[in-house]
Write a protein that holds these residues in place. Structure first.
Motif, PDB file in Angstrom:
ATOM      1  N   CYS A 165       0.978  -1.263   0.103  1.00 22.31           N
ATOM      2  CA  CYS A 165      -0.101  -0.114  -0.096  1.00 22.31           C
ATOM      3  C   CYS A 165       0.972   1.242  -0.045  1.00 22.31           C
ATOM      4  N   SER A 166       1.979   1.260   0.766  1.00 21.34           N
ATOM      5  CA  SER A 166       2.772   2.311   1.002  1.00 21.34           C
ATOM      6  C   SER A 166       3.366   2.708  -0.399  1.00 21.34           C
ATOM      7  N   THR A 168       2.639   1.845  -3.304  1.00 20.69           N
ATOM      8  CA  THR A 168       1.731   1.970  -4.592  1.00 20.69           C
ATOM      9  C   THR A 168       1.429   3.586  -4.146  1.00 20.69           C
ATOM     10  N   ALA A 169       1.020   3.977  -3.080  1.00 16.97           N
ATOM     11  CA  ALA A 169       0.895   5.528  -2.849  1.00 16.97           C
ATOM     12  C   ALA A 169       1.904   6.320  -3.193  1.00 16.97           C
ATOM     13  N   THR A 170       3.071   6.086  -2.701  1.00 10.37           N
ATOM     14  CA  THR A 170       4.129   6.952  -3.242  1.00 10.37           C
ATOM     15  C   THR A 170       4.526   6.999  -4.801  1.00 10.37           C
ATOM     16  N   LEU A 171       4.351   5.727  -5.274  1.00  9.41           N
ATOM     17  CA  LEU A 171       4.580   5.662  -6.761  1.00  9.41           C
ATOM     18  C   LEU A 171       3.506   6.632  -7.724  1.00  9.41           C
ATOM     19  N   PHE A 172       2.336   6.330  -7.052  1.00  9.53           N
ATOM     20  CA  PHE A 172       1.268   7.269  -7.731  1.00  9.53           C
ATOM     21  C   PHE A 172       1.526   8.832  -7.604  1.00  9.53           C
ATOM     22  N   ASN A 173       1.810   9.128  -6.383  1.00  8.02           N
ATOM     23  CA  ASN A 173       2.207  10.456  -6.080  1.00  8.02           C
ATOM     24  C   ASN A 173       3.136  11.056  -6.621  1.00  8.02           C
ATOM     25  N   LEU A 174       4.269  10.270  -6.890  1.00  7.93           N
ATOM     26  CA  LEU A 174       5.400  10.571  -7.658  1.00  7.93           C
ATOM     27  C   LEU A 174       5.028  11.020  -9.258  1.00  7.93           C
ATOM     28  N   LEU A 175       4.004  10.136  -9.600  1.00 12.47           N
ATOM     29  CA  LEU A 175       3.863  10.041 -10.982  1.00 12.47           C
ATOM     30  C   LEU A 175       2.977  11.466 -11.111  1.00 12.47           C
ATOM     31  N   LEU A 176       2.054  11.482 -10.453  1.00 16.52           N
ATOM     32  CA  LEU A 176       1.096  12.541 -10.481  1.00 16.52           C
ATOM     33  C   LEU A 176       1.441  14.111  -9.896  1.00 16.52           C
ATOM     34  N   PHE A 177       2.351  14.066  -8.790  1.00 16.63           N
ATOM     35  CA  PHE A 177       2.857  15.277  -8.331  1.00 16.63           C
ATOM     36  C   PHE A 177       4.295  15.513  -8.121  1.00 16.63           C
ATOM     37  N   GLY A 178       5.013  14.694  -8.641  1.00 18.04           N
ATOM     38  CA  GLY A 178       6.724  14.519  -8.560  1.00 18.04           C
ATOM     39  C   GLY A 178       7.229  15.363  -9.698  1.00 18.04           C
ATOM     40  N   ALA A 179       8.452  15.231  -9.515  1.00 19.83           N
ATOM     41  CA  ALA A 179       9.395  15.989 -10.431  1.00 19.83           C
ATOM     42  C   ALA A 179       9.372  15.318 -11.809  1.00 19.83           C
ATOM     43  N   PRO A 180       9.405  15.907 -12.991  1.00 17.77           N
ATOM     44  CA  PRO A 180       9.284  15.442 -14.097  1.00 17.77           C
ATOM     45  C   PRO A 180      10.440  14.294 -14.386  1.00 17.77           C
ATOM     46  N   THR A 203      -7.294   0.970  -2.694  1.00 14.00           N
ATOM     47  CA  THR A 203      -7.334   1.958  -1.510  1.00 14.00           C
ATOM     48  C   THR A 203      -6.708   3.300  -2.007  1.00 14.00           C
ATOM     49  N   TYR A 204      -5.589   3.309  -2.799  1.00 17.13           N
ATOM     50  CA  TYR A 204      -5.138   4.448  -3.083  1.00 17.13           C
ATOM     51  C   TYR A 204      -6.031   5.300  -3.946  1.00 17.13           C
ATOM     52  N   LYS A 205      -6.799   4.732  -4.734  1.00 15.35           N
ATOM     53  CA  LYS A 205      -7.660   5.061  -5.744  1.00 15.35           C
ATOM     54  C   LYS A 205      -8.826   5.927  -4.963  1.00 15.35           C
ATOM     55  N   ASP A 206      -9.240   5.320  -3.887  1.00 17.58           N
ATOM     56  CA  ASP A 206     -10.443   5.562  -3.128  1.00 17.58           C
ATOM     57  C   ASP A 206      -9.812   6.840  -2.242  1.00 17.58           C
ATOM     58  N   HIS A 207      -8.790   6.773  -1.728  1.00 13.51           N
ATOM     59  CA  HIS A 207      -8.255   8.135  -1.100  1.00 13.51           C
ATOM     60  C   HIS A 207      -8.138   9.176  -1.942  1.00 13.51           C
ATOM     61  N   LEU A 208      -7.446   8.988  -3.134  1.00 11.87           N
ATOM     62  CA  LEU A 208      -7.367  10.206  -4.058  1.00 11.87           C
ATOM     63  C   LEU A 208      -8.504  10.813  -4.296  1.00 11.87           C
ATOM     64  N   LEU A 209      -9.664   9.723  -4.695  1.00 11.05           N
ATOM     65  CA  LEU A 209     -10.955  10.372  -5.152  1.00 11.05           C
ATOM     66  C   LEU A 209     -11.671  11.187  -3.791  1.00 11.05           C
ATOM     67  N   SER A 210     -11.324  10.828  -2.551  1.00 11.77           N
ATOM     68  CA  SER A 210     -11.891  11.443  -1.580  1.00 11.77           C
ATOM     69  C   SER A 210     -11.344  12.878  -1.260  1.00 11.77           C
ATOM     70  N   THR A 211     -10.376  13.095  -1.693  1.00  7.72           N
ATOM     71  CA  THR A 211      -9.715  14.498  -1.678  1.00  7.72           C
ATOM     72  C   THR A 211     -10.227  15.495  -2.646  1.00  7.72           C
ATOM     73  N   GLN A 212     -10.722  15.003  -3.670  1.00 10.16           N
ATOM     74  CA  GLN A 212     -11.241  15.705  -4.651  1.00 10.16           C
ATOM     75  C   GLN A 212     -12.666  16.307  -4.569  1.00 10.16           C
ATOM     76  N   THR A 213     -13.034  17.359  -5.395  1.00 15.73           N
ATOM     77  CA  THR A 213     -14.213  17.603  -5.365  1.00 15.73           C
ATOM     78  C   THR A 213     -15.239  16.768  -6.027  1.00 15.73           C
ATOM     79  N   GLN A 214     -16.426  16.849  -6.158  1.00 12.97           N
ATOM     80  CA  GLN A 214     -17.521  16.272  -6.618  1.00 12.97           C
ATOM     81  C   GLN A 214     -17.070  16.138  -8.219  1.00 12.97           C
ATOM     82  N   GLU A 215     -17.259  17.285  -8.612  1.00 11.18           N
ATOM     83  CA  GLU A 215     -16.706  17.279 -10.446  1.00 11.18           C
ATOM     84  C   GLU A 215     -15.281  16.311 -10.826  1.00 11.18           C
ATOM     85  N   ASN A 216     -14.709  16.604  -9.956  1.00  9.61           N
ATOM     86  CA  ASN A 216     -13.255  16.257 -10.111  1.00  9.61           C
ATOM     87  C   ASN A 216     -13.214  14.808  -9.911  1.00  9.61           C
ATOM     88  N   GLN A 217     -14.061  14.333  -8.791  1.00  8.17           N
ATOM     89  CA  GLN A 217     -14.026  12.833  -8.703  1.00  8.17           C
ATOM     90  C   GLN A 217     -14.750  11.907  -9.954  1.00  8.17           C
TER      91      GLN A 217
END
Length: 260
Positions: A165-166, A168-180, A203-217
């Protein structure tokens, strides 16, 4: 290696600690990495002839690597490249040795990999991503098999159920928000990790969705659906390449609307 380990422990604050201790360790690990990773030797013959030379070398090198505080590993570039190169080779070619370690020792290695994955140095992050890919690929390809390495890995995961889980979360966060410069490196293990632990991805997908607005979800759900469409439960080269292309499109699409 044994001579370095027998030396009195030095404080990280000592000015000449690199010259007196870490330079020799980096050189020893680099030489061993070249021998282990150069495809010069069929390592199976050591066990066949009951020759302990390989096991002894791996044991001493592992003791050296574990004796260095992680802050010092990161602080010295030559040492960090030798350190992470050794870990990558261990997970690539010597899984029996790795899986036989105590869980606390394995987690010390994985914590170092987790830290190195987030490095701004593309070489280090690539080595760490490959290490994760070796681990996840081995787990996925051997689920349910009665092999000593698999049994030991299952014990480690039972003791540390959040490991995948840890990562997976780090990899996706780096992909989406990390340095190019890290994007291509972190993409490598993402398919193998998702197949090895689908619950970690969910688990990561659900967490990321929960941080977004309804439109962004709604937009994010569509992006995830496109990412997973037509992806097989296979780690062959064609499927990996297809998923990597999808990850690139997913990143571009998601970054256009995601909010932190």
């Amino acid at each position: 290696g044994r001579r370095l380990l027998s030396m009195p422990t030095l404080s990280s604050d000592e000015a000449d600690i690199y010259k007196r201790r870490y330079k020799g360790m980096a050189l020893a690990l680099h030489v061993l990495n070249s021998a282990l990773g150069g495809n010069y030797v069929c390592f199976g013959v050591f066990a066949l002839y009951h020759d302990p030379a390989l096991d002894n070398s791996l044991d001493v090198a592992l003791q050296m690597a574990l004796s260095v505080p992680l802050d010092d590993v990161v602080a010295y570039p030559k040492l960090s490249k030798a350190f992470y190169g050794f870990i990558e080779i261990l997970f690539r070619n010597h899984k029996r040795t790795v899986m036989a370690l105590e869980t606390s020792v394995l987690m010390q290695l994985m914590n170092a990999v987790h830290e190195g994955l987030q490095s701004s140095d593309a070489t280090l992050s690539s080595l760490c991503a490959n290490t994760i890919d070796h681990l996840a690929t081995f787990y996925f390809n051997n689920i349910g098999k009665d092999k000593p390495e698999v049994i030991n890995l299952n014990k480690h995961l039972a003791a540390q159920p959040n490991l995948f889980c840890s990562l997976t979360a780090t990899l996706f966060n780096l992909l989406l928000f990390g340095a190019p410069q890290n994007h291509w490196a972190v993409m490598r293990p993402m398919l193998s990790l998702m197949l090895a632990s689908e619950s970690s991805f969910t688990t990561y997908k659900d967490h990321l969705l929960s941080t977004q607005t309804q439109e962004n979800q709604s937009l994010l759900n569509d992006a995830f659906n496109k990412l997973l469409h037509d992806v097989n439960r296979s780690l062959d080269s064609a499927n990996r390449d297809r998923f990597t292309q999808k990850l690139t499109s997913f990143r571009v699409a998601a970054r256009s609307f995601l909010t932190l």
